[in-house]
Scaffold this motif. Sequence first.
Motif, mmCIF file in Angstrom:
data_model
loop_
_atom_site.group_PDB
_atom_site.id
_atom_site.type_symbol
_atom_site.label_atom_id
_atom_site.label_comp_id
_atom_site.label_asym_id
_atom_site.label_seq_id
_atom_site.Cartn_x
_atom_site.Cartn_y
_atom_site.Cartn_z
ATOM 1 N N ARG A 101 0.839 -1.206 0.000
ATOM 2 C CA ARG A 101 0.000 0.000 0.000
ATOM 3 C C ARG A 101 0.875 1.257 0.000
ATOM 4 N N ARG A 158 1.223 3.847 -3.227
ATOM 5 C CA ARG A 158 0.382 5.029 -3.039
ATOM 6 C C ARG A 158 0.873 6.211 -3.883
ATOM 7 N N SER A 162 -10.014 -7.023 -6.016
ATOM 8 C CA SER A 162 -10.119 -7.089 -4.564
ATOM 9 C C SER A 162 -9.465 -5.918 -3.844
ATOM 10 N N GLU A 163 -8.322 -5.479 -4.338
ATOM 11 C CA GLU A 163 -7.452 -4.643 -3.518
ATOM 12 C C GLU A 163 -7.759 -3.158 -3.591
ATOM 13 N N GLY A 164 -8.376 -2.733 -4.695
ATOM 14 C CA GLY A 164 -8.588 -1.306 -4.890
ATOM 15 C C GLY A 164 -7.540 -0.704 -5.816
ATOM 16 N N PRO A 171 -14.358 -7.773 -3.321
ATOM 17 C CA PRO A 171 -14.509 -6.465 -2.686
ATOM 18 C C PRO A 171 -14.898 -5.321 -3.639
ATOM 19 N N TYR A 172 -14.249 -5.240 -4.812
ATOM 20 C CA TYR A 172 -14.556 -4.112 -5.689
ATOM 21 C C TYR A 172 -14.838 -4.569 -7.122
ATOM 22 N N ASP A 184 -9.141 6.796 3.846
ATOM 23 C CA ASP A 184 -8.950 5.463 4.429
ATOM 24 C C ASP A 184 -10.185 4.982 5.195
ATOM 25 N N GLY A 199 -17.387 -4.995 1.358
ATOM 26 C CA GLY A 199 -16.396 -4.995 2.427
ATOM 27 C C GLY A 199 -15.242 -4.078 2.093
ATOM 28 N N PRO A 200 -14.335 -3.874 3.061
ATOM 29 C CA PRO A 200 -13.156 -3.057 2.802
ATOM 30 C C PRO A 200 -12.226 -3.775 1.830
ATOM 31 N N SER A 201 -11.260 -3.030 1.284
ATOM 32 C CA SER A 201 -10.355 -3.633 0.311
ATOM 33 C C SER A 201 -9.643 -4.826 0.943
ATOM 34 N N ALA A 202 -9.325 -5.805 0.122
ATOM 35 C CA ALA A 202 -8.746 -7.051 0.633
ATOM 36 C C ALA A 202 -7.870 -7.667 -0.444
ATOM 37 N N THR A 203 -7.094 -8.650 -0.053
ATOM 38 C CA THR A 203 -6.313 -9.392 -1.040
ATOM 39 C C THR A 203 -6.226 -10.851 -0.627
ATOM 40 N N VAL A 205 -6.707 -11.197 3.317
ATOM 41 C CA VAL A 205 -6.256 -10.181 4.267
ATOM 42 C C VAL A 205 -6.988 -8.900 3.926
ATOM 43 N N GLY A 244 -7.576 -4.859 3.824
ATOM 44 C CA GLY A 244 -6.853 -3.603 3.902
ATOM 45 C C GLY A 244 -5.686 -3.505 2.958
ATOM 46 N N VAL A 245 -5.939 -3.070 1.712
ATOM 47 C CA VAL A 245 -4.826 -2.819 0.812
ATOM 48 C C VAL A 245 -4.946 -1.366 0.327
ATOM 49 N N HIS A 246 -5.442 -1.141 -0.906
ATOM 50 C CA HIS A 246 -5.381 0.231 -1.428
ATOM 51 C C HIS A 246 -6.637 1.057 -1.181
ATOM 52 N N GLY A 247 -7.788 0.415 -1.167
ATOM 53 C CA GLY A 247 -9.018 1.157 -0.923
ATOM 54 C C GLY A 247 -9.141 1.454 0.559
ATOM 55 N N PRO A 248 -10.279 2.083 0.960
ATOM 56 C CA PRO A 248 -10.473 2.365 2.384
ATOM 57 C C PRO A 248 -10.316 1.081 3.202
ATOM 58 N N ARG A 249 -9.535 1.162 4.269
ATOM 59 C CA ARG A 249 -9.313 -0.041 5.071
ATOM 60 C C ARG A 249 -10.423 -0.241 6.091
#
Lengths: 496, 215
Positions: free
Chosen positions: A197, A201, A229-231, A277-278, B152, B186-190, B198, B200-205
């Motif tokens: 991250r 960023r 998933s990650e954004g 997620p996204y 975040d 849900g919040p960002s994940a990987t 897991v 919490g990556v780049h999107g809002p955690r």
Amino acid sequence: MSGTYLGMPAFPEAARTAVRDATLRGNLRHATHTIRAKRAAAVAEVSDWAALREAGRRIKDHTLRHLDRYLEQVEASVTAAGGIVHWAADADEANRIVARLVRETGESEVVKVKSMATQETGLNEALAEEGIRAYETDLAELIVQLGRDRPSHILVPAIHRNRGEIRDVFRAEMGAWGRPAPEGLTDTPAQLAEAARLHLREKFLRAKVGVSGANFVVAETGTLVVVESEGNGRMCLTLPETLISVVGIEKVVPTWRDLEVFLQTLPRSSTAERMNPYTSMWTGTTEGDGPRVFHLVLLDNGRTDTLADEVGRQALRCIRCSACLNVCPVYERAGGHAYGSVYPGPIGAILSPQLRGTGSAVDASLPYASSLCGACYEVCPVAIDIPEVLVHLRERVVQGGPAVRGGNRVVLRPARGHAAERAAMRAARWAFARPGVLRTGQRLASRTRRFHPRTLPGPGRAWSATRDLPPVPAEPFRDWWRRTGGGADETKGAAR
Amino acid sequence: MSGRERVLGRVRRALADVPRDERPYEEVIARDYLREHGQRTPAKTADLLARNLADYRALVHRCAPGEVAATIAGLLAARGARTVLVPAGLDPAWLAESGAERVEDRAESTPGELDLVDSVVTGCAVAIAETGTLVLDGSAGQGRRRVTLVPDHHICVVRVPDQVVASVPLALPRLDPARPLTWISGPSATSDIELSRVEGVHGPRTLEVVLAGAE
């Protein structure tokens, strides 16, 4: 396809090396077994899975059978929404188009969403030659890029790496690409994700050009869909001023409504989630929101050659979920690199030899990289009969015959390595057509059975190295039938 | 020959075996699958939404329609948020009780500026119970796509029951494909490290969802 894989050894040699790597086997076993059980649970949650799977198969088949019409519709609807459509017949053409579009923006770096199509064309390498740096932003792609590695899985390209290896790559390499890994980085997945991250960023926030693929393109509306998933996908799709999406021509679905099928089957099949997620959907450009310029590059690169094969074309239904990799006993042991392609596993074994042809050693060996157990077919959310296509491609490798390469009709020559097998089959055909010859041969085999070797000599050795030779009975079946009247009178004395 | 003509020509030659009078799309695509999985009352559907959101680590809060402002104020205070991003068209009543400084999203706001804001509050277009999904379409109160991406901490208000549908097939007809859409579960994940999830990556955690409606 990409030149990265030129000179790859055939699957058996590559696999032999891979299965000796205990760390690799441990990593793969752990990851594939984790996801297998989860996928099964996610699929079991929906009672109409079979109907969704059948609908997905039909939507994709119908689209492929009328692909020219739907591609023209995509072009019209994307253009009407403010996008610019380009067509690329092969990887080089796609890379040239993208490089030109990036140059025209005056920028020298791009941020990338994970994309199989641009892996396939070797876009990053092509851009590097033009002085353009491409940053992979998916966590697994980042691990592969930083480690100067090759992807080994469709969904999780760094599946062959465990957390300790990932930490080592981050510590050693992040500094050379931008923000270095934090001090005291441990190998917990949460910390590794945090490191990614922080590292990415600054790249997202300054990016002017994004490059993506797409999971689906809706013909009637011109909408592109990216599932992630990650954004990082959202970052690349919304923050830059210019977006370039490279999309295989088989990604088209006819209607908006069709997404209701794939948005249910894809997440459950790939990450075993009810929903990822996204998911981003965009139609051309929107005033004041996201990129001001949008380019869609429609990529052929062997897809029309695949489409020309009436049996093999079903491979184009693939929605890249990677469920077939995760259940495959061969993939679990050999790993993704042995397949010598960005598309590993069962789907890769039928896709790569069709997209690239069966000319190279690795591509000719891929249809054999399977035990034909059928687990891949069972989990496939669009019901691709992978074993059927594997057998079909084996036939093509052995016998040759008509095919389409680069849009041209060709007649493939039979593969040389199978000369002994073909000779044996010809001999068998000759003998089976002549009852007298067959009878004499069978009786001879029965009488000499004590002297039969346990393995075959010469070119047959490879075959019997992994198989037992069938025992020859003391009396040929047809002699036994005649002697006993079809088993009615077993008491009649044995011939010998 | 242009790339276009070459590709389309190849496609047509490849499909020479397909009969011209093949059955049309509407007849071929059997839609034998369900419109929704199970029959539920609107209240049960809202319960399912809450459960599935929480299952993917969204923080779910339920309140009466009149308590939205107090709920949001409490969440921002608990987070210690000093600044809150306000997308155009957000119901001003929702932030009436919070002391956090309001930062209006303007067309010229750079990603770097958005990165400095602590939290963002938005509404949504539709929420899907079976998958625990919020869909934002960029209309009033939902903001440009970037406002729910860079900060975040995202607080999303869902009006229950009118914005809640049971399933994906029931959500799509409510959405306009011409708008840029973001589906959030849900919040960002990987799952990229050993195929384990897991957050919490780049999107809002942190994703907090306020379900506003009578219990």
